[in-house]
Design a protein around this motif. Structure first.
Motif, PDB file in Angstrom:
ATOM      1  N   GLU A  48       1.005  -1.116  -0.150  1.00  0.00           N
ATOM      2  CA  GLU A  48      -0.034   0.017  -0.131  1.00  0.00           C
ATOM      3  C   GLU A  48       0.881   1.148  -0.021  1.00  0.00           C
ATOM      4  OE1 GLU A  48      -3.147  -0.315  -0.656  1.00  0.00           O
ATOM      5  OE2 GLU A  48      -4.091  -2.087   0.261  1.00  0.00           O
ATOM      6  N   GLU A  79      -4.329   4.769  -1.264  1.00  0.00           N
ATOM      7  CA  GLU A  79      -3.456   3.740  -0.801  1.00  0.00           C
ATOM      8  C   GLU A  79      -2.703   4.105   0.535  1.00  0.00           C
ATOM      9  OE1 GLU A  79      -3.716   1.622  -2.600  1.00  0.00           O
ATOM     10  OE2 GLU A  79      -3.220   1.830  -4.750  1.00  0.00           O
ATOM     11  N   HIS A  82      -5.389   2.936   2.950  1.00  0.00           N
ATOM     12  CA  HIS A  82      -5.322   1.824   3.014  1.00  0.00           C
ATOM     13  C   HIS A  82      -4.134   1.014   3.955  1.00  0.00           C
ATOM     14  CE1 HIS A  82      -7.371   1.058  -1.280  1.00  0.00           C
ATOM     15  NE2 HIS A  82      -8.173   1.598  -0.210  1.00  0.00           N
ATOM     16  N   GLU A 161      -9.359  -1.206  -5.439  1.00  0.00           N
ATOM     17  CA  GLU A 161      -7.914  -1.371  -6.156  1.00  0.00           C
ATOM     18  C   GLU A 161      -8.630  -2.072  -7.699  1.00  0.00           C
ATOM     19  OE1 GLU A 161      -5.881  -0.568  -4.505  1.00  0.00           O
ATOM     20  OE2 GLU A 161      -5.761  -1.622  -2.631  1.00  0.00           O
TER      21      GLU A 161
HETATM   22 FE   LIG Z   1      -4.562  -0.032  -1.827  1.00  0.00          FE
END
Ligand SMILES: [Fe+2]
Ligand SMILES: [Fe+2]
Length: 213
Positions: A48, A79, A82, A161
């Motif tokens: 990530e 990201e 995440h 994603e």
């Molecule tokens: Fe991701």
């Protein structure tokens, strides 16, 4: 190119994504992932962070591409979110964040990126699409085998994603046109398939078939 062999969890994945990937993740990788939950989380966190960093480096290199700047800025933020979510789960589960050597996957794809522009950008975008699509497929394959908390988290990642995969392909097609992109995808697909189906000594989120121990 040999078609992807469907698995029962593929119903949750978009058709374009399944058609894009050259092969399914081997069952032996799924088994290794379930046997190494801490390693899976640590390497996932690394992925990530790396995804955010790749998006940001594109923003520094291609300042004259407004659509890329917008998409990559959004992607980098997602990201990093995440990343924070994975780290929170690791903390809850008492998993120590240790340094891990990266898998050969991303480097194995990047090695085939053209050196000169404008092809270089297109290839980097295609590699980005493969990394996102493979991550998405692996999350989807793991979901039925995980505990409720991780399964819920991975379901949200499959959506996100999957969108990133579309963003990367959309940008490549915008800048090079669909036929030229399709040709390069076919070339990278052969390399991607080898990385997924060849034996790998280290288990990672994007590793190939686990070596027999
Ligand atoms: Fe991701
Ligand atoms: Fe992503």
């Amino acid at each position: 190119m040999t078609a992807y062999t469907a698995t029962e969890t593929d119903a949750t994945l978009p058709r374009e994504l399944l058609e894009f990937l050259p092969c399914a993740t081997p069952e032996s990788w799924i088994e290794a992932a379930l046997a190494n939950p801490a390693l899976l989380l640590i390497d996932h966190a690394q992925c990530e962070k790396k995804a955010a960093s790749t998006a940001m480096s594109l923003m520094f290199r291609y300042v004259d591409r407004p659509e890329l700047l917008t998409k990559m800025s959004q992607l980098a933020r997602e990201e990093l979110l995440h990343f924070e979510q994975v780290v929170a789960i690791m903390q809850e589960r008492g998993v120590d964040y240790s340094h891990l050597q990266a898998s050969r996957y991303a480097e194995g794809l990047r090695r085939h990126v053209a050196r000169d522009e404008p092809q270089r950008l297109i290839d980097i975008l295609i590699v980005g699409a493969f990394i996102e699509a493979r991550s998405c497929e692996r999350f989807a394959r793991l979901i039925p085998r995980l505990d409720a908390q991780l399964a819920k988290f991975y379901r949200s990642l499959v959506r996100s994603e999957g969108r990133h995969f579309e963003d990367y392909i959309g940008l490549a097609q915008r800048y090079a046109g669909a036929p030229a992109v399709a040709e390069r995808i076919a070339c990278f697909a052969a390399h991607e398939r080898a990385l997924i189906e060849d034996t790998d000594t280290h288990f990672r989120f994007h590793s190939g078939v686990p070596a027999a121990v």
